[in-house]
Scaffold this motif. Structure first.
Motif, mmCIF file in Angstrom:
data_model
loop_
_atom_site.group_PDB
_atom_site.id
_atom_site.type_symbol
_atom_site.label_atom_id
_atom_site.label_comp_id
_atom_site.label_asym_id
_atom_site.label_seq_id
_atom_site.Cartn_x
_atom_site.Cartn_y
_atom_site.Cartn_z
ATOM 1 N N ALA A 83 0.899 4.188 -2.869
ATOM 2 C CA ALA A 83 0.714 5.525 -2.363
ATOM 3 C C ALA A 83 1.766 6.390 -2.930
ATOM 4 O O ALA A 83 1.470 7.522 -3.477
ATOM 5 C CB ALA A 83 0.555 5.631 -1.036
ATOM 6 N N ARG B 142 0.802 -1.174 0.028
ATOM 7 C CA ARG B 142 0.024 -0.143 -0.008
ATOM 8 C C ARG B 142 0.967 1.003 0.085
ATOM 9 O O ARG B 142 0.525 2.115 -0.695
ATOM 10 C CB ARG B 142 -0.907 0.124 1.489
ATOM 11 C CG ARG B 142 -2.100 -0.620 1.136
ATOM 12 C CD ARG B 142 -3.156 -0.535 2.302
ATOM 13 N NE ARG B 142 -3.741 -1.595 2.580
ATOM 14 C CZ ARG B 142 -3.416 -2.445 3.718
ATOM 15 N NH1 ARG B 142 -2.455 -2.064 4.321
ATOM 16 N NH2 ARG B 142 -4.046 -3.618 3.806
ATOM 17 N N THR C 77 1.667 6.490 -6.741
ATOM 18 C CA THR C 77 0.518 7.483 -7.192
ATOM 19 C C THR C 77 0.797 8.871 -6.909
ATOM 20 O O THR C 77 0.386 9.891 -8.001
ATOM 21 C CB THR C 77 -0.787 7.081 -6.389
ATOM 22 O OG1 THR C 77 -1.133 5.722 -6.610
ATOM 23 C CG2 THR C 77 -1.966 8.174 -6.861
ATOM 24 N N ARG C 78 1.175 9.207 -5.882
ATOM 25 C CA ARG C 78 1.583 11.007 -5.519
ATOM 26 C C ARG C 78 2.720 11.420 -6.560
ATOM 27 O O ARG C 78 2.408 12.370 -7.054
ATOM 28 C CB ARG C 78 2.329 11.084 -4.112
ATOM 29 C CG ARG C 78 1.111 10.975 -2.973
ATOM 30 C CD ARG C 78 1.695 11.265 -1.614
ATOM 31 N NE ARG C 78 2.343 10.419 -1.109
ATOM 32 C CZ ARG C 78 2.042 9.336 -0.348
ATOM 33 N NH1 ARG C 78 1.086 9.325 0.109
ATOM 34 N NH2 ARG C 78 2.982 8.504 0.377
#
Length: 83
Positions: free
Chosen positions: A52, A48, A55-56
């Protein structure tokens, strides 16, 4: 004009992420570390976190590409209006 530019945006994003060093040996090490984590809960948390972070970073690069595209489109609109 934007619709014609969209297919190239994914390629540009991938190139920017690669050039920025995101997909280097450290990232690959983190992926292997997460994949080999024996504890399922820790493994899920590590995955995860990686998702994340990716994605950022992709969002930041995407925004930068979007700003540049808007600037170029604005320059095109200005030159068209002056003619």
């Amino acid at each position: 004009m934007v619709a014609r530019s969209v297919p190239g945006l994914q390629r540009a994003l991938g190139e920017a992420l690669f050039a920025g060093g995101w997909f280097d040996q450290a990232h690959e090490h983190s992926v292997r570390e997460a994949a080999n984590e024996p504890d399922p809960e820790s493994r899920a948390l590590m995955v995860r976190t990686l998702v994340a972070e990716e994605t950022r970073l992709a969002m930041l690069v995407g925004v930068a590409i979007g700003f540049e595209l808007a600037r170029e489109l604005g320059a095109t609109d200005t030159s068209t209006q002056e003619d």
